[in-house]
Write a protein that holds these residues in place. Structure first.
Motif, PDB file in Angstrom:
ATOM      1  N   MET A   1       0.841  -1.190   0.000  1.00  0.00           N
ATOM      2  CA  MET A   1       0.000   0.000   0.000  1.00  0.00           C
ATOM      3  C   MET A   1       0.880   1.245   0.000  1.00  0.00           C
ATOM      4  SD  MET A   1      -2.943  -1.138   2.755  1.00  0.00           S
ATOM      5  CE  MET A   1      -4.033   0.212   2.281  1.00  0.00           C
ATOM      6  N   VAL A   2       0.352   2.326  -0.568  1.00  0.00           N
ATOM      7  CA  VAL A   2       1.109   3.565  -0.675  1.00  0.00           C
ATOM      8  C   VAL A   2       0.256   4.732  -0.180  1.00  0.00           C
ATOM      9  CG1 VAL A   2       2.322   5.152  -2.206  1.00  0.00           C
ATOM     10  CG2 VAL A   2       2.415   2.692  -2.662  1.00  0.00           C
ATOM     11  N   CYS A   3       0.864   5.573   0.634  1.00  0.00           N
ATOM     12  CA  CYS A   3       0.203   6.808   1.070  1.00  0.00           C
ATOM     13  C   CYS A   3       1.130   7.969   0.723  1.00  0.00           C
ATOM     14  CB  CYS A   3      -0.081   6.780   2.564  1.00  0.00           C
ATOM     15  SG  CYS A   3      -1.000   8.226   3.140  1.00  0.00           S
ATOM     16  N   GLN A   4       0.594   8.973   0.040  1.00  0.00           N
ATOM     17  CA  GLN A   4       1.391  10.112  -0.383  1.00  0.00           C
ATOM     18  C   GLN A   4       0.720  11.414   0.025  1.00  0.00           C
ATOM     19  OE1 GLN A   4       1.612   8.913  -4.671  1.00  0.00           O
ATOM     20  NE2 GLN A   4       3.821   9.177  -4.403  1.00  0.00           N
ATOM     21  N   THR A   5       1.544  12.437   0.222  1.00  0.00           N
ATOM     22  CA  THR A   5       1.026  13.778   0.473  1.00  0.00           C
ATOM     23  C   THR A   5       1.596  14.736  -0.571  1.00  0.00           C
ATOM     24  OG1 THR A   5       2.841  14.199   2.024  1.00  0.00           O
ATOM     25  CG2 THR A   5       0.714  13.496   2.954  1.00  0.00           C
ATOM     26  N   LEU A   6       0.827  15.757  -0.887  1.00  0.00           N
ATOM     27  CA  LEU A   6       1.253  16.793  -1.807  1.00  0.00           C
ATOM     28  C   LEU A   6       1.824  17.972  -1.017  1.00  0.00           C
ATOM     29  CD1 LEU A   6      -1.913  16.757  -4.103  1.00  0.00           C
ATOM     30  CD2 LEU A   6       0.258  15.539  -4.475  1.00  0.00           C
ATOM     31  N   ALA A   7       2.366  18.950  -1.719  1.00  0.00           N
ATOM     32  CA  ALA A   7       2.820  20.175  -1.062  1.00  0.00           C
ATOM     33  C   ALA A   7       1.640  20.819  -0.345  1.00  0.00           C
ATOM     34  CB  ALA A   7       3.411  21.137  -2.093  1.00  0.00           C
ATOM     35  N   GLY A   8       1.881  21.243   0.895  1.00  0.00           N
ATOM     36  CA  GLY A   8       0.831  21.873   1.677  1.00  0.00           C
ATOM     37  C   GLY A   8      -0.161  20.907   2.299  1.00  0.00           C
ATOM     38  N   GLU A   9       0.133  19.599   2.237  1.00  0.00           N
ATOM     39  CA  GLU A   9      -0.802  18.586   2.736  1.00  0.00           C
ATOM     40  C   GLU A   9      -0.146  17.719   3.812  1.00  0.00           C
ATOM     41  OE1 GLU A   9      -3.710  15.137   0.814  1.00  0.00           O
ATOM     42  OE2 GLU A   9      -1.815  15.623  -0.183  1.00  0.00           O
ATOM     43  N   MET A  10      -0.920  17.317   4.820  1.00  0.00           N
ATOM     44  CA  MET A  10      -0.451  16.389   5.851  1.00  0.00           C
ATOM     45  C   MET A  10      -1.495  15.287   6.028  1.00  0.00           C
ATOM     46  SD  MET A  10       1.336  18.781   8.792  1.00  0.00           S
ATOM     47  CE  MET A  10      -0.129  19.771   9.134  1.00  0.00           C
ATOM     48  N   LYS A  11      -1.029  14.089   6.384  1.00  0.00           N
ATOM     49  CA  LYS A  11      -1.938  12.969   6.608  1.00  0.00           C
ATOM     50  C   LYS A  11      -1.469  12.140   7.805  1.00  0.00           C
ATOM     51  CE  LYS A  11      -3.466  12.136   1.806  1.00  0.00           C
ATOM     52  NZ  LYS A  11      -3.471  11.159   0.691  1.00  0.00           N
TER      53      LYS A  11
END
Length: 208
Positions: A1-11
């Motif tokens: 599984m993969v979890c990614q964040t973009l610029a300006g994003e947190m998870k």
């Protein structure tokens, strides 16, 4: 599984063993749906705060492009962006940290210690950990950092691109703290202290 964040994003992600991972902007975590092997192993790039569930029989391994972190149950911040030095800052427990190629001896990290992997090798120091996890509460701490490094953090935090046309500014050192600042207030305050002018057009910031 993969979890990614973009610029300006947190998870926030909870893994099958109960480990909690707080992902900062521009980060990627690859992990199995369920840990079944002898080691709990994940692949990671970017920055994250790990709260690793305790399991003395199954070490937790974090593989990055340049480093490997081995823990049993701890809380720590790991910054491992591809184009920067890799930095681990420990809050609780104990961590073994080494370079991915195995050319250097692993270093044991204890609470309130930090290790940096750079082209010069591994370096361990004592630190105040709050400076390295402020992003969890949307705060920004710059602890005697170059403006070039600060600009990278601003780009990731706000999803902008910064062009520095004042060459002498890149290596200028700055220390300061900001409580959940807006982009405009942050740049305005920095421009006053560091004596630069700027222009913001959409997602582009030009500094001169």
């Amino acid at each position: 599984m993969v979890c990614q964040t973009l610029a300006g994003e947190m998870k926030d992600i909870t893994l099958s063993d109960g480990t909690i991972v707080h992902l900062n902007a521009n980060s990627t975590l690859k992990f199995p749906e369920k840990f079944e092997a002898e080691n709990r192993s994940v692949s990671f790039s970017g920055e994250a705060y790990f709260e690793v569930a305790k399991d003395s029989l199954h070490p937790f391994l974090i593989q990055t492009e340049k480093s490997e972190t081995k823990v049993l149950g701890t809380k720590f911040n790991l910054s491992a962006y591809a184009d920067e030095d890799h930095t681990l800052t420990l809050d609780e427990g104990k961590v073994s940290f080494r370079d991915k190629k195995g050319l250097l001896e692993p270093i044991i990290i204890l609470p309130n210690e930090q290790v940096v992997l750079s082209n010069d090798g591994l370096k361990k120091t004592s630190v105040n950990t709050k400076y390295y996890k402020g992003w969890l509460t949307s705060d920004l701490y710059f602890n005697n950092e170059s403006f070039l490094n600060i600009s990278h953090k601003i780009e990731r935090r706000y999803g902008v691109t910064i062009q520095i046309n004042k060459a002498s500014l890149k290596d200028q050192i700055y220390k300061g703290a900001f409580k959940d600042p807006t982009l405009n207030n942050l740049i305005d305050d920095l421009s006053f202290v560091l004596k630069f002018k700027y222009e913001i057009k959409g997602n582009q910031i030009t500094i001169y």
